[in-house]
Scaffold this active site. Structure first.
Site, PDB file in Angstrom:
ATOM      1  N   LEU A   8     -17.834 -13.447 -35.274  1.00  0.00           N
ATOM      2  CA  LEU A   8     -19.290 -11.804 -34.775  1.00  0.00           C
ATOM      3  C   LEU A   8     -18.694 -11.794 -33.416  1.00  0.00           C
ATOM      4  O   LEU A   8     -18.553 -12.765 -32.387  1.00  0.00           O
ATOM      5  CB  LEU A   8     -20.312 -12.139 -35.046  1.00  0.00           C
ATOM      6  CG  LEU A   8     -20.317 -13.250 -36.664  1.00  0.00           C
ATOM      7  CD1 LEU A   8     -22.457 -13.159 -36.751  1.00  0.00           C
ATOM      8  CD2 LEU A   8     -20.787 -11.956 -37.486  1.00  0.00           C
ATOM      9  N   ASN A 191     -16.552  -9.237 -26.201  1.00  0.00           N
ATOM     10  CA  ASN A 191     -15.410  -9.722 -26.181  1.00  0.00           C
ATOM     11  C   ASN A 191     -15.484 -11.400 -25.101  1.00  0.00           C
ATOM     12  O   ASN A 191     -14.735 -11.596 -24.487  1.00  0.00           O
ATOM     13  CB  ASN A 191     -14.527  -9.139 -25.298  1.00  0.00           C
ATOM     14  CG  ASN A 191     -14.131  -8.025 -26.124  1.00  0.00           C
ATOM     15  OD1 ASN A 191     -13.684  -7.430 -26.665  1.00  0.00           O
ATOM     16  ND2 ASN A 191     -14.037  -7.297 -24.955  1.00  0.00           N
ATOM     17  N   ARG A 192     -16.477 -11.999 -25.810  1.00  0.00           N
ATOM     18  CA  ARG A 192     -17.574 -12.966 -25.384  1.00  0.00           C
ATOM     19  C   ARG A 192     -17.137 -13.068 -23.442  1.00  0.00           C
ATOM     20  O   ARG A 192     -17.289 -14.391 -23.192  1.00  0.00           O
ATOM     21  CB  ARG A 192     -15.974 -14.298 -25.830  1.00  0.00           C
ATOM     22  CG  ARG A 192     -15.977 -14.277 -27.093  1.00  0.00           C
ATOM     23  CD  ARG A 192     -17.504 -14.973 -28.197  1.00  0.00           C
ATOM     24  NE  ARG A 192     -17.167 -15.377 -29.300  1.00  0.00           N
ATOM     25  CZ  ARG A 192     -16.924 -14.662 -30.246  1.00  0.00           C
ATOM     26  NH1 ARG A 192     -18.058 -14.251 -30.178  1.00  0.00           N
ATOM     27  NH2 ARG A 192     -16.771 -15.023 -31.541  1.00  0.00           N
ATOM     28  N   VAL A 193     -17.374 -12.342 -23.266  1.00  0.00           N
ATOM     29  CA  VAL A 193     -17.780 -12.005 -21.949  1.00  0.00           C
ATOM     30  C   VAL A 193     -19.051 -11.848 -21.589  1.00  0.00           C
ATOM     31  O   VAL A 193     -19.539 -10.739 -20.939  1.00  0.00           O
ATOM     32  CB  VAL A 193     -17.277 -10.836 -21.296  1.00  0.00           C
ATOM     33  CG1 VAL A 193     -17.594 -10.639 -19.430  1.00  0.00           C
ATOM     34  CG2 VAL A 193     -15.432 -10.729 -21.229  1.00  0.00           C
TER      35      VAL A 193
END
Ligand SMILES: Cc1cc2nc3c(=O)[nH]c(=O)nc-3n(C[C@H](O)[C@H](O)[C@H](O)COP(=O)(O)O)c2cc1C
Length: 214
Positions: A8, A191-193
């Site tokens: 997700l 973006n997992r940031v």
């Protein structure tokens, strides 16, 4: 089972370290209010991690019952496995995960029993049958032969303490407070940031914040 292609993107919010409130309690309240208004089911359910003298961590869900000026309170059986861990090591961590808001809050600190009178006040406010349930589950985390043993005990307690009688507060049951030493707010981002802001107290009991790499 393989979940490696399940992903997700978290895009609901953001958390800027430069504009967070001075007190983490203010931010915790805002986030809890938002979890409640988003209809998160049981937003006050938290994973509680403890670790006894055996150095093996244990984790389970308990329900947050109060936020004080210094920490968070939940109630349990003092003779339980978690109670034993806490006896041996007064450091604990609690974690809230509010999926609908793509947020987690991680609280760590010292844990200690609250005042017995305060526990008794709360116990006496609980529904009658939950009070009996606390007596049934003694010692919590101990082995029981089968469900019937618990149901028989409950039925006997219903006879001993009918609906209109007072159930005594068990000595083995009560609250613990985790005094917050650090508290981390995590907001999922694309973006997992992700955004992570952690508050900790300095020597003058002022809160300072840091942004952490996600
Ligand atoms: C949604 C939910 C809420 C729970 N709330 C509590 C609670 O407030 N207090 C408690 O002692 N156990 C609660 N439990 C049960 C604990 O997760 C756990 O099974 C129990 O406390 C025994 O843990 P222990 O053997 O590690 O001491 C809850 C479980 C769930 C799933």
């Amino acid at each position: 089972m393989d979940f490696t292609d399940q992903r997700l993107s978290y895009e609901q919010g953001q958390l800027d370290q430069r504009s967070v409130p001075d007190s983490p309690f203010t931010l915790f309240k805002t986030w809890m209010d938002e979890a409640l208004s988003k209809k998160v089911k049981e937003p006050y359910a938290m994973s509680l991690a403890t670790c006894g003298a055996d150095n093996k961590p244990s984790v389970r869900i308990v329900l947050l019952r109060e936020v004080t000026e210094t920490g968070i309170i939940f109630y349990t059986n003092y003779d339980s496995a978690k109670g034993q861990d806490i006896e041996e090591n007064p450091n604990a961590e609690a974690l809230f995960f509010w999926n609908e808001l793509e947020r987690q809050v991680r609280i760590s600190g010292h844990i200690a029993k609250i005042d017995a009178d305060k526990s008794a006040d709360y116990f006496q406010k609980r529904p009658h049958d939950s009070q009996l349930g606390a007596w049934v589950s003694q010692p919590q985390s101990g082995e029981v032969a089968n469900r019937e043993v618990m149901e028989d005990k409950f039925a006997q307690l219903k006879v001993d303490y009918p609906e209109d009688t007072t159930v005594p507060t068990p000595e083995f049951w009560g609250g613990y407070e985790i005094t917050i030493e650090t508290i981390e707010f995590w907001q999922g981002r694309a973006n997992r940031v992700h955004d992570r802001v952690v508050y900790s107290q300095d020597d003058h009991e002022q809160w300072t914040t840091k942004r952490l790499l996600p």
